[in-house]
Scaffold this motif. Structure first.
Motif, PDB file in Angstrom:
ATOM      1  N   GLU A  61       0.833  -1.203   0.000  1.00 20.32           N
ATOM      2  CA  GLU A  61       0.000   0.000   0.000  1.00 20.32           C
ATOM      3  C   GLU A  61       0.870   1.257   0.000  1.00 20.32           C
ATOM      4  O   GLU A  61       0.544   2.244  -0.681  1.00 20.32           O
ATOM      5  CB  GLU A  61      -0.929   0.011   1.210  1.00 20.32           C
ATOM      6  N   GLN A 104       2.360   1.680  -3.444  1.00 19.55           N
ATOM      7  CA  GLN A 104       1.342   2.155  -4.374  1.00 19.55           C
ATOM      8  C   GLN A 104       1.076   3.643  -4.178  1.00 19.55           C
ATOM      9  O   GLN A 104       0.817   4.365  -5.155  1.00 19.55           O
ATOM     10  CB  GLN A 104       0.046   1.364  -4.170  1.00 19.55           C
ATOM     11  N   ARG A 105       1.177   4.115  -2.939  1.00 22.30           N
ATOM     12  CA  ARG A 105       1.007   5.546  -2.671  1.00 22.30           C
ATOM     13  C   ARG A 105       2.086   6.358  -3.376  1.00 22.30           C
ATOM     14  O   ARG A 105       1.806   7.423  -3.950  1.00 22.30           O
ATOM     15  CB  ARG A 105       1.050   5.793  -1.159  1.00 22.30           C
TER      16      ARG A 105
END
Length: 747
Positions: free
Chosen positions: A154, A157-158
């Motif tokens: 996550e 992906q940020r």
């Protein structure tokens, strides 16, 4: 599909002397409710333990004792800011990055606020941050994790999302790094695809929802417990994140295959006149023994990975072994318990899938093989010499491409062109040269704080070394005891000339700093890959020798035959070599590579063939055990080698073909994976199982056994006295009704 034609059930049922598996099956059958509850409790306990003590995946691909490992350790101990994982930010401005300086700084400022980002380098201040043409800037994001695999997907992906916000016409932004690559790969649900394919094959084979569902239920139950316990295991051992996919492949594949064998045998015992309980006990006392031996060969093969001396391989082996052991436990406990509820209805819920083939159970109690397989077996017997030569020729021809394989670690240059990591790789290569994608890191241990004599000598010597494009100014840690010098090769990280440069530096650097008291180690991702490949190459003979010898010993004890053990080892080596050749062919990136999504020539990570060998050798032995155990049943009853080979092949060919089809489907489901390691393993294993179940088991094995004749079952008397006798084939005749005990329930 098979419809069993049975004789009327006889009242005079047998009372055999049971082995441990038969007794265990009887207990599980009679106490089936408690057994199911025990498995439910085991699953809940596994979940609780995983939540309380679960660890994180971690993998160290460096070679123990290598120069790159020494560099890594020195930087971790004394230069933490240079040892952590990084993300490379690449910005390409058509009109020059100087004119887009505000955009670049705004991008880096926003990236610095993202989770797990510990620091950001300024490309306008750092040496070498701007390309010679002024159009490309490179900056490193320093993460607060040492291993890129520890970076949450996550969070990666940020970073990708932030970079996407700043891209526009005339300004390209791309991110590189292993953690970014992991985030881009994502998941494709390979396990679900493989399981769905297995269910379809089972339905086609049995034509009954109940019979087809039993293998799936057992495999899924075993996989649920083992995958949950994996979280506890990785708290104590380091294991790569892809090891769960490998364990899942194995768990689904062998779980379904083993129970498929036993469901087939159970239906045959029922057709021979046994009631459900007696048929369950007979199944575990015969086919169950083959399953345990087959599972043991898989475990032995995976234990061979310990010989490689690499922590990530030990972890992958233990995760896989855990899955295999739990599935074996489910096969011999949960399966008989389920038969307690479903055994009488095993052929219920039939599907209208066309004309069913019939397998007739003769009055003597044995299942007569299908005529088609009998004709095939007889054909092999008549042309045994031609069949043997043909089988060997096919395997050697397929193995040939492996002679030209190129070992190495794939990098972002092998990724798909639409990925941000591939774009970053290409932008860096265009702006700074191909070597900028694989910089070498010189870790320098200084004799005293502030003593830079060695650094001065390095700065003078490195630019003149053949193959060095540039050497960055040294960076010294806060206490002045350790320095880092980044060297850019002229060639890319997969170029053989880069490996030559690494060796050249290691030869000359000790002489360069001689007399200063400093020590220099050559590290970095490229050097680590080179050292890891060399280390694995040195240890491969240990793996192959150990696994082959242990497997031969297991087969020798199981079948009490020297020829069977030697033949199995040789043929399994041939089938593995052929699978290696198929992998080498697709990695060339031609027409074969494009079929599986590999467009460019790609190196083969050295640990992949090692993993493939361990897994494939064990799985190949599975089919050997299934086939030869049935041959030995006939041999011990008749003493006729021709009949033993012919009947054994005809009786098991259908089951082995279905089992292989399931295993192929499970492994082939990983071929679409964006993870190259999983893709290559899927290609290699699917092709190996296909070859093993066709060319080897249905052609080469029976042909060679027909050629050898009675020699197949020979063992020296002195060795026979020393070795224990396992009776892998079981004493099938003891389970038949009394009037049929003179015949064996073959099939």
């Amino acid at each position: 599909m098979t419809e069993l034609v049975t004789q009327p059930k006889e009242p005079d049922l047998p009372n055999p002397v049971l082995g441990p598996l038969g007794r265990l099956a009887r207990v599980a059958y009679r106490r089936r409710g408690r057994t199911l509850v025990a498995w439910a409790v085991a699953l809940v306990a596994a979940v609780v333990l995983s939540m309380a003590f679960g660890g994180e995946f971690a993998a160290d691909y460096s070679a123990p004792g290598s120069d790159s490992k020494a560099a890594q350790r020195l930087l971790q101990e004394r230069f933490a800011s240079q040892s952590g994982a990084t993300v490379t930010v690449v910005v390409r401005a058509d009109n020059g990055v100087a004119g887009a300086k505000s955009d670049v700084q705004a991008l880096l400022a926003k990236l610095a606020t993202a989770p797990h980002v510990a620091g950001v380098a300024d490309p306008f201040a750092a040496p070498g941050g701007i390309s010679a043409d002024g159009r490309t800037a490179v900056a490193d994001l320093r993460l607060d994790v040492v291993n890129p695999d520890d970076m949450p997907v996550e969070a990666s992906q940020r970073l990708i999302d932030i970079a996407g916000e700043f891209g526009r016409d005339g300004l390209k932004v791309a991110l590189g790094g292993q953690s970014i690559q992991r985030a881009e790969q994502g998941e494709i649900g390979s396990e679900g695809i493989g399981l769905a394919a297995a269910i379809i094959i089972l339905l086609l084979m049995f034509g009954s929802v109940i019979a087809a569902g039993l293998p799936v239920l057992v495999a899924v139950a075993g996989l649920a417990v083992s995958s949950t316990l994996t979280g506890v295991l990785i708290r104590f051992v380091d294991a790569p994140d892809w090891s769960t996919s490998l364990a899942t492949m194995m768990g689904i594949g062998i779980g379904i295959d083993y129970v498929l064998l036993m469901v087939t045998r159970f239906r045959e015992w029922r057709a021979a006149g046994l009631d459900p309980e007696a048929a369950t006990v007979a199944t575990l006392d015969t086919a169950g023994r083959s399953v345990m031996v087959a599972g043991s060969t898989v475990v032995v093969s995976m234990l061979g990975l310990f010989a490689m001396g690499l922590s990530f391989m030990r972890g992958a082996a233990l995760v896989t072994i855990l899955g295999v052991v739990v599935v074996l436990a489910a096969s011999v406990t949960l399966f008989p318990a389920l038969l307690g509820y479903l055994g009488r209805h095993v052929d219920r819920l039939r599907l209208p899938l066309g004309r069913r083939a019939t397998v007739t159970v003769a009055a003597g109690g044995h299942v007569e093989p299908g005529r088609g397989w009998l004709r095939w077996s007889a054909l092999i017997q008549r042309h045994r010499f031609v069949s043997a030569l043909l089988g060997v020729a096919i395997l050697l021809a397929l193995a040939a491409p492996f002679l030209g394989v190129r070992f190495g670690f794939p990098d972002a240059g092998n990724n798909r062109e639409e990925t941000t990591t591939r774009q970053a790789y290409d932008l860096v290569a265009d702006g700074f040269g191909p070597g900028a994608n694989g910089p070498l890191v010189l870790a320098v241990q200084l004799p005293r704080a502030g003593d830079t004599a060695a650094l001065d000598k390095l700065a003078a010597a490195l630019p003149g070394v053949d193959g060095v494009a540039a050497a960055m100014p040294a960076q010294v840690n806060q206490d002045g005891t350790t320095a880092v010098v980044t060297v850019l090769p002229r060639t890319g990280p997969q170029d053989a000339r880069t490996e030559d440069l690494v060796e050249r530096l290691r030869d000359m650097l000790p002489q360069t700093v001689a007399g200063t008291g400093a020590e220099v180690h050559v590290g970095g991702v490229t050097a680590t890959a080179i050292d890891s490949t060399a280390n694995i190459a040195r240890r491969i003979p240990l793996l192959i020798g150990g696994v082959v010898l242990l497997s031969m010993l297991l087969l020798l004890v199981s079948f009490r035959s020297v020829a069977v053990a030697v033949k199995a080892a040789v043929m399994n080596l041939l089938s593995v070599a052929a699978a290696y050749g198929v992998v080498a062919l697709v990695l060339q990136g031609g027409w074969a590579g494009r079929l599986v999504g590999i467009d460019t020539e790609t190196p083969l990570p050295a640990f992949v063939p090692v993993l493939m060998f361990a897994v494939l050798f064990g799985l190949s032995m599975d089919y050997e055990v299934f086939l030869v155990s049935r041959m030995r049943e006939v041999w011990t009853r008749t003493g006729d080698n021709r009949r033993a080979v012919t009947d054994g092949l005809a009786s098991t060919a259908r089951v082995i073909t279905a089992a292989a089809a399931i295993m192929i489907a499970v492994f082939a489901a990983f071929i679409p994976s964006p993870d190259l390691v999983l893709k290559v393993i899927g290609v290699g294993m699917a092709s190996a199982i296909l070859l093993d179940a066709t060319v080897v088991r249905l052609l080469l094995v029976p042909a060679v056994m027909h050629v050898l004749g009675r020699v197949n079952w020979w063992m020296p008397r002195w060795l026979a006295r020393v070795l224990p006798e396992l009776h892998v084939e079981g004493k099938a005749e003891e389970h038949l009704p009394a009037e049929h005990k003179e015949l064996v329930a073959a099939g």
